[in-house]
Write an enzyme that holds these catalytic residues in place. Sequence first.
Site, PDB file in Angstrom:
ATOM      1  N   CYS A 150     -14.227 -80.778  -3.561  1.00 26.45           N
ATOM      2  CA  CYS A 150     -12.960 -81.292  -4.093  1.00 26.45           C
ATOM      3  C   CYS A 150     -11.916 -81.137  -2.979  1.00 26.45           C
ATOM      4  O   CYS A 150     -12.274 -81.020  -1.804  1.00 26.45           O
ATOM      5  CB  CYS A 150     -12.581 -80.621  -5.406  1.00 26.45           C
ATOM      6  SG  CYS A 150     -12.193 -78.866  -5.321  1.00 26.45           S
TER       7      CYS A 150
HETATM    8  C1  RB5 Z   1      -7.238 -83.262  -6.856  1.00 23.61           C
HETATM    9  O1  RB5 Z   1      -6.006 -83.723  -6.454  1.00 23.61           O
HETATM   10  C2  RB5 Z   1      -7.366 -81.790  -6.534  1.00 23.61           C
HETATM   11  O2  RB5 Z   1      -6.637 -81.049  -7.455  1.00 23.61           O
HETATM   12  C3  RB5 Z   1      -8.814 -81.386  -6.553  1.00 23.61           C
HETATM   13  O3  RB5 Z   1      -9.506 -82.119  -5.596  1.00 23.61           O
HETATM   14  C4  RB5 Z   1      -9.107 -79.933  -6.241  1.00 23.61           C
HETATM   15  O4  RB5 Z   1      -8.504 -79.547  -5.055  1.00 23.61           O
HETATM   16  C5  RB5 Z   1      -8.874 -78.969  -7.302  1.00 23.61           C
HETATM   17  O5  RB5 Z   1      -9.083 -77.758  -7.144  1.00 23.61           O
END
Ligand code: RB5
Length: 150
Positions: free
Chosen positions: A65
């Site tokens: 993420c």
């Molecule tokens: C998405 O914007 C972001 O919140 C996600 O990719 C992650 O970093 C969450 O922990």
Amino acid sequence: MNLAVATDHGGFPLKERIIQELKRLGHNVTDLGTNSAEPVDYPDYAEAVAREILAGRAERAVLICGSGAGACVAANKFRGIRSATCHDSFSAHQCVEDDNVNVLCLGARVVGPELAVELVRDYVKAVFSGAERHRRRLGKIAAFEASFGK
Ligand code: RB5
């Protein structure tokens, strides 16, 4: 090894590079998305890799993420998933050797592609030691899961 890879939109920029490297190393890789930079919800991708592992279709996964945090929190909600966010080489291999981590999380907004590739290499090369003390500790975690799952 059978591996699953998934990302949200924050992790998407790293996905192809990681998949290419895992294939180059001889692994079978299942790509569970996402497939564009369009915003999606990271819990959906954490669920996808967790279910792939729990169904026995993958031994481990790489889940990416933006920060490596949210996806890791979500993946750890699944009984039998041991997920860790590792942005240094020592943690990337020790999380397997000691903790038998089956989902490596990365933050694509934290590490660049070359460091990410090194971390993934360290992670997939690592083997759980099986040491009694580590089994005992993992057994305690499994007992938490069993008690809260009721
Ligand atoms: C998405 O914007 C972001 O919140 C996600 O990719 C992650 O970093 C969450 O922990």
